[in-house]
Scaffold this motif. Structure first.
Motif, short mmCIF file in Angstrom:
data_model
loop_
_atom_site.label_atom_id
_atom_site.label_comp_id
_atom_site.label_asym_id
_atom_site.label_seq_id
_atom_site.Cartn_x
_atom_site.Cartn_y
_atom_site.Cartn_z
N SER A 253 0.85 -1.18 0.00
CA SER A 253 0.00 0.00 0.00
C SER A 253 0.89 1.24 0.00
CB SER A 253 -0.95 -0.04 1.20
OG SER A 253 -1.87 1.02 1.17
N ARG B 228 2.74 -0.13 4.16
CA ARG B 228 2.52 1.22 3.64
C ARG B 228 3.86 1.85 3.29
NH1 ARG B 228 -2.12 2.85 8.16
NH2 ARG B 228 -3.83 1.72 7.13
N ASN C 167 4.53 0.66 8.53
CA ASN C 167 5.06 1.76 7.74
C ASN C 167 6.47 1.39 7.29
OD1 ASN C 167 2.81 3.38 8.11
ND2 ASN C 167 3.67 4.43 9.90
#
Length: 290
Positions: A102, A153, A209
């Motif tokens: 993502s 992400r 992340n």
């Protein structure tokens, strides 16, 4: 262990380049027969998947895969992989790990503040809204399945052939200045090591992340690349005077700093390139200048 990848793009191919030797079989998809024939990575089998058009061999290899990487983006508000293959994925007997690539764009604009995986998503663009919906669907699929789903992400991706050195060398680099603006980046080699660490240590419905340690102004990256190449950096351009595509302008509307502590504490990752300086130095030493 067998690996299947939906979307053999730049990041996925870099992962194979660094860790392909860890897998007995690697298969993946591209959007045309021509692209399938052009794949050059040794030991990689590529199949066509373009919405409703897909190679029948995909189902067989999904049935034999242990790890599944999703690098294909949503299209027209739908996740093409889930739409076509969710039943086959759910039924895959050997599957133990799914990774979905993502973007940190799902956080939207934080006014330059720090965000982490616990920060509520606040996507501003339609592309980011599609991403957060795809994340939700993949996490829902994995909630009660025997395999673990992980969401990665990614910050701004750079690596061999795609970096500020190339842009400076070919004359396309611009130093656009928007006061207070900061972006994180991530080298493809560090993305690859995060993915491999997660495969070795799956965590159900985890979100990570994947970003470097130092968010900073984009014009500083261009200036540093120019210095490495021994060139004068391009002139600074105020943001309100810059000629940008709508997509590029929207990119500058999101201003945030990404915390990456979870990839270190949960996956044991030590970034090889904790800032853009180490990353660009390594690329320059490897001959990256055009």
């Amino acid at each position: 262990m067998n690996l299947f990848i939906f979307g053999l793009g730049y990041t996925a191919l870099q992962f194979i380049h660094h860790h392909g030797h860890r897998f007995a079989e690697i298969c993946g998809t591209v959007r045309s027969a021509e692209k399938a024939q052009a794949i050059q990575e040794p030991g990689l089998r590529a199949f066509r998947f373009d919405g409703p058009a897909s190679d029948s061999a995909i189902l067989q290899h999904l049935d034999e895969t242990d790890a599944l990487l999703i690098s294909a983006p949503p299209t027209e508000g739908r996740d093409p992989v889930l739409e076509r293959f969710s039943a086959a994925i759910t039924a895959a007997p050997r599957l133990r790990w799914i990774g979905y690539l993502s973007t940190v764009g799902v956080y939207g604009d934080a006014g330059g503040a720090w965000v982490d995986e616990g920060t509520p998503a606040n996507p501003a663009s339609s592309r980011a809204r599609q991403r957060i919906e795809a994340e939700r669907q993949w996490l829902e699929l994995g909630a009660s399945a025997p395999f673990a789903v992980q969401i990665f992400r990614l910050a701004g991706i750079y690596g061999p052939g795609r970096n500020a050195l190339v842009k400076v060398a070919d004359g396309t680099a611009k130093r656009i200045v928007k006061p207070g603006q900061a972006f994180n980046r991530i080298h493809t080699e560090d993305i690859a090591q995060v993915l491999m660490a997660s495969i070795e240590k799956p965590s159900r419905n985890a979100i990570y992340n994947v970003a470097d340690d130092e968010p900073g102004p984009p014009q500083d990256v261009i200036a540093f690349a120019a210095k490495l190449l021994g060139r004068e950096p391009p002139p600074e351009i105020p943001f309100d005077q810059a000629e940008l595509t709508p997509m590029a302008r929207a990119f500058y509307e999101d201003n945030k700093r990404i915390r990456n502590a979870r990839i270190k504490s949960e996956l044991g990752v030590t970034l090889r390139y904790p800032t853009y300086r180490e990353g660009l130095h390594a690329l320059h030493r490897a001959g990256e200048r055009s």
